[in-house]
Write a protein that holds these residues in place. Sequence first.
Motif, mmCIF file in Angstrom:
data_model
loop_
_atom_site.group_PDB
_atom_site.id
_atom_site.type_symbol
_atom_site.label_atom_id
_atom_site.label_comp_id
_atom_site.label_asym_id
_atom_site.label_seq_id
_atom_site.Cartn_x
_atom_site.Cartn_y
_atom_site.Cartn_z
ATOM 1 N N ARG A 76 0.771 -1.078 -0.236
ATOM 2 C CA ARG A 76 0.190 -0.353 -0.271
ATOM 3 C C ARG A 76 0.869 0.861 0.136
ATOM 4 O O ARG A 76 1.838 1.437 0.628
ATOM 5 C CB ARG A 76 -0.395 0.367 1.643
ATOM 6 C CG ARG A 76 -1.729 1.162 1.568
ATOM 7 C CD ARG A 76 -2.295 1.129 2.373
ATOM 8 N NE ARG A 76 -3.568 0.355 2.089
ATOM 9 C CZ ARG A 76 -4.342 0.536 2.963
ATOM 10 N NH1 ARG A 76 -4.818 0.770 4.131
ATOM 11 N NH2 ARG A 76 -5.489 -0.570 2.983
ATOM 12 N N THR A 78 0.671 5.330 0.745
ATOM 13 C CA THR A 78 -0.483 6.287 1.541
ATOM 14 C C THR A 78 -0.057 7.608 1.237
ATOM 15 O O THR A 78 1.323 7.728 1.567
ATOM 16 C CB THR A 78 -0.280 6.412 3.052
ATOM 17 O OG1 THR A 78 -1.142 4.630 3.205
ATOM 18 C CG2 THR A 78 -1.270 6.808 3.575
ATOM 19 N N VAL A 86 -4.456 9.593 1.159
ATOM 20 C CA VAL A 86 -5.238 8.694 0.091
ATOM 21 C C VAL A 86 -4.594 7.416 0.233
ATOM 22 O O VAL A 86 -3.323 7.743 0.499
ATOM 23 C CB VAL A 86 -5.289 9.568 -0.619
ATOM 24 C CG1 VAL A 86 -6.960 10.555 -0.537
ATOM 25 C CG2 VAL A 86 -4.019 10.014 -1.749
ATOM 26 N N PHE A 87 -4.656 6.176 -0.446
ATOM 27 C CA PHE A 87 -4.287 5.280 -0.652
ATOM 28 C C PHE A 87 -4.389 4.467 -1.705
ATOM 29 O O PHE A 87 -5.621 4.581 -2.497
ATOM 30 C CB PHE A 87 -4.149 4.337 0.366
ATOM 31 C CG PHE A 87 -5.635 3.632 0.846
ATOM 32 C CD1 PHE A 87 -6.089 2.514 0.314
ATOM 33 C CD2 PHE A 87 -6.491 4.417 1.792
ATOM 34 C CE1 PHE A 87 -7.096 1.576 0.964
ATOM 35 C CE2 PHE A 87 -7.496 3.656 2.705
ATOM 36 C CZ PHE A 87 -7.683 2.531 1.815
ATOM 37 N N GLY A 88 -3.848 3.949 -2.017
ATOM 38 C CA GLY A 88 -3.475 2.881 -3.137
ATOM 39 C C GLY A 88 -2.825 1.914 -2.744
ATOM 40 O O GLY A 88 -1.608 1.109 -2.424
ATOM 41 N N GLN A 89 -3.503 0.423 -3.435
ATOM 42 C CA GLN A 89 -2.611 -0.834 -2.839
ATOM 43 C C GLN A 89 -2.731 -1.664 -4.608
ATOM 44 O O GLN A 89 -3.586 -1.594 -4.928
ATOM 45 C CB GLN A 89 -3.772 -1.093 -1.857
ATOM 46 C CG GLN A 89 -5.062 -1.443 -1.970
ATOM 47 C CD GLN A 89 -6.123 -1.282 -0.158
ATOM 48 O OE1 GLN A 89 -4.806 -1.221 0.771
ATOM 49 N NE2 GLN A 89 -6.833 -2.530 -1.002
ATOM 50 N N GLN A 107 -6.672 -4.878 -7.824
ATOM 51 C CA GLN A 107 -6.223 -3.102 -7.171
ATOM 52 C C GLN A 107 -7.199 -2.134 -6.967
ATOM 53 O O GLN A 107 -8.748 -2.361 -7.182
ATOM 54 C CB GLN A 107 -5.078 -2.800 -8.349
ATOM 55 C CG GLN A 107 -6.136 -2.060 -9.312
ATOM 56 C CD GLN A 107 -5.934 -3.420 -10.608
ATOM 57 O OE1 GLN A 107 -4.832 -4.335 -10.619
ATOM 58 N NE2 GLN A 107 -6.570 -3.785 -11.578
ATOM 59 N N GLY A 108 -6.444 -1.099 -5.667
ATOM 60 C CA GLY A 108 -7.902 -0.210 -5.213
ATOM 61 C C GLY A 108 -7.106 1.034 -4.620
ATOM 62 O O GLY A 108 -6.232 0.530 -4.579
ATOM 63 N N GLY A 109 -8.106 1.628 -3.497
ATOM 64 C CA GLY A 109 -7.759 2.754 -3.288
ATOM 65 C C GLY A 109 -8.677 3.469 -1.986
ATOM 66 O O GLY A 109 -9.622 2.860 -2.335
ATOM 67 N N ARG A 122 -13.629 6.002 6.983
ATOM 68 C CA ARG A 122 -12.691 5.067 5.256
ATOM 69 C C ARG A 122 -14.445 5.094 3.959
ATOM 70 O O ARG A 122 -14.873 4.814 4.432
ATOM 71 C CB ARG A 122 -12.382 3.962 5.489
ATOM 72 C CG ARG A 122 -12.009 3.403 4.496
ATOM 73 C CD ARG A 122 -11.113 2.083 4.641
ATOM 74 N NE ARG A 122 -9.819 2.951 5.371
ATOM 75 C CZ ARG A 122 -8.418 1.798 5.857
ATOM 76 N NH1 ARG A 122 -8.714 0.685 5.114
ATOM 77 N NH2 ARG A 122 -7.728 2.208 6.207
ATOM 78 N N GLN A 124 -13.554 3.470 0.271
ATOM 79 C CA GLN A 124 -12.779 2.208 -0.446
ATOM 80 C C GLN A 124 -12.925 1.613 -1.491
ATOM 81 O O GLN A 124 -14.624 1.473 -1.232
ATOM 82 C CB GLN A 124 -12.293 1.510 0.118
ATOM 83 C CG GLN A 124 -10.918 0.320 -0.090
ATOM 84 C CD GLN A 124 -9.826 -0.570 0.796
ATOM 85 O OE1 GLN A 124 -10.320 -0.262 2.251
ATOM 86 N NE2 GLN A 124 -9.409 -1.213 0.300
ATOM 87 N N ASP A 126 -12.333 -1.428 -4.684
ATOM 88 C CA ASP A 126 -11.279 -1.949 -5.318
ATOM 89 C C ASP A 126 -12.258 -2.435 -6.583
ATOM 90 O O ASP A 126 -13.165 -3.132 -6.769
ATOM 91 C CB ASP A 126 -11.300 -2.958 -4.513
ATOM 92 C CG ASP A 126 -10.652 -2.869 -3.242
ATOM 93 O OD1 ASP A 126 -9.365 -2.101 -3.112
ATOM 94 O OD2 ASP A 126 -11.793 -2.632 -1.921
#
Length: 154
Positions: A76, A78, A86-89, A107-109, A122, A124, A126
Amino acid sequence: MLVLAAAWPSAAQTRDTVVGLGVSTLRSDGRTAVGVAMDVAHGFPVSDLVALGPVADFGLHRSDDVIVTSWLGGGRLTIGRPAARVFGQFLVGSERCCGVADLAWQQGGGIDVRVTDRLNLRGQFDVRVVRIEAGGIVFRSRETRLTFGVSLPF
């Protein structure tokens, strides 16, 4: 060396581990399953605004008599300040449905918005791809997951 020693106590006080829990929907092939999603992530600071680290994700969803569980892990990224991050993973693991476990990658964020020092809201989104092998034929199923909940920084 003295500068590093002086900085250590403040670095130890940062909250780099986050536990997220939310209500989610999992949509695949026109069907929507409702359930929960949970994750644990640790961010190693790269700069004042950026952290990078591992994340583990679990999902449990139900639609009619079908139960879908997923166990995924990965990385991830951040970005942001404690007030809003914000985050992407990208994750890889297993999804189990109908007595069969298949390879999945996701994959998502999302975004964590601080409410208090110990609570974030939160949102999110994905996209998951599941590699399914049945009767010697391999195909891929695409799923989307939307989660709303909270995250707790530690």
